[in-house]
Write an enzyme that holds these catalytic residues in place. Sequence first.
Site, PDB file in Angstrom:
ATOM      1  N   ASP A 208     -49.137 -51.286 -74.762  1.00 35.22           N
ATOM      2  CA  ASP A 208     -48.352 -52.336 -74.101  1.00 35.22           C
ATOM      3  C   ASP A 208     -48.284 -53.503 -75.059  1.00 35.22           C
ATOM      4  O   ASP A 208     -48.264 -53.299 -76.269  1.00 35.22           O
ATOM      5  CB  ASP A 208     -48.978 -52.692 -72.743  1.00 35.22           C
ATOM      6  CG  ASP A 208     -47.943 -53.213 -71.740  1.00 35.22           C
ATOM      7  OD1 ASP A 208     -47.089 -54.004 -72.150  1.00 35.22           O
ATOM      8  OD2 ASP A 208     -48.002 -52.838 -70.555  1.00 35.22           O
ATOM      9  N   HIS A 240     -45.365 -52.819 -76.706  1.00 36.68           N
ATOM     10  CA  HIS A 240     -44.089 -53.273 -76.156  1.00 36.68           C
ATOM     11  C   HIS A 240     -43.666 -54.631 -76.687  1.00 36.68           C
ATOM     12  O   HIS A 240     -42.534 -55.053 -76.471  1.00 36.68           O
ATOM     13  CB  HIS A 240     -44.165 -53.330 -74.624  1.00 36.68           C
ATOM     14  CG  HIS A 240     -44.318 -51.980 -74.003  1.00 36.68           C
ATOM     15  ND1 HIS A 240     -44.628 -51.819 -72.674  1.00 36.68           N
ATOM     16  CD2 HIS A 240     -44.208 -50.737 -74.515  1.00 36.68           C
ATOM     17  CE1 HIS A 240     -44.707 -50.525 -72.394  1.00 36.68           C
ATOM     18  NE2 HIS A 240     -44.469 -49.856 -73.495  1.00 36.68           N
TER      19      HIS A 240
END
Length: 449
Positions: A208, A240
Amino acid sequence: MQQHSTAVYNIEQFGAVGDGWANNTSAIKRAIEACLQGGGGTIYVPAGVFVTGAIELKSNMHLHLEAGSELLFSNDRADYPVISSRWEGASRDVFMSCIYACHAENIAITGFGTLNGQGAYWWKLFKEDSLAYPRPNLVSFDHCERVHIEQVKMIDSPSWTIHPNDCDNVAISAVTIINPANSPNTDGINPESCRNVKISDCSIDVGDDCIAIKAGTEDAERAIPCENITITNCTMLHGHGGVVFGSEMSGDIRNVVVSNCIFEGTDRGIRFKSRRGRGGTIENIRVSNIVMNNIICPFILNLYYFHGPRGLEPYVSDKSAQPVTALTPKFRHIHFSNITATNVTAAAGFLYGLPEMPVEDITFSHIRVAMKSGAEPDLPAMMMDLEPMKQRGFFCSNAEDVLFEHVTVQQQEGPAFEIMNSENIIMEHCHSKGTAKDEVLVQMTNVIS
């Protein structure tokens, strides 16, 4: 006789066995209790693989992992007490983190050993929606002062890897974090509502956001800012986002410097995200000397981010102006300089403010963005009704006082700069290069000088 804080408490002397099998939770607790009674000192983990449940440190404790040591956190939920902490920006009951401290001071975790969260066990339960409480973080500290983490390797975190919450004077340096690219919500380092944080010389490869700066949601028990943050000399891989601001920002995020970092394949680069209903202000941000490669979009300022509680309410995605209230978020005084991004797929940059609250005072200086030839369409940001983009330039809507200075966009399709519904956009020494066909440099719609 009371021992001095220089005392060393070797966990093997309290019954710990580093065979990778025996559960050492009780032995490590005995070492911590002896250290506490002795007035503080070093909890020493020698070479070996020591299985354990959650570890709670107290004031004046230094957990040192010798080279060749590993704390292997157990897959027994009974080893993780349920406590009240902050989870996704608000207070709730959670499983205690693998290493935890609360209302403590002078806490350190150092050494060349490894913290192994054995996250696959928790990721599976999360995907099955079979957990009564949120997963443990690997390391978290609530309401602590003078926290130091250095050199340790952290792998397979059950959830966020390092999460200081409402802490003051936090230093994190030379840490290696590795979580699989497909592991859910395994952010690297997430300072939340903290003050005076230094993150340096870290390598972060996660599933993430690599580093995410947060300040609680509108549901937080108190609005506490996250401020005075420096991030430097770090390498971010996958994930991300390289460095992310929000979307939990209700307590304000301010005074942040990001410098001398490399982002490789982090999906998005520098990413600001929030939405109506969150409130708060992100301001006084400086980002410089960054190299990015294999990025969907290097720069995102998105006030239409819809993930999270109530993010799908119609007012969040409404493109018409709404009344300005305490729940209207603000992005302002944000400056980017000396940044190179290559193999960019969706867009060179994506700025989308609210019509009632434009993003304000944004500077791009000495920036070069090279698009990836033959890129597949992708979403530069997460907002409702946004179509995937491919090799677009800078897209800007609902912005005010934006300066593009010495900015070059290469191999884009369409305008290098597409500006809509904005005011006072200044462009100096900007260029477009290497396009497959002639493209206009700037396209403006409903822009006031």
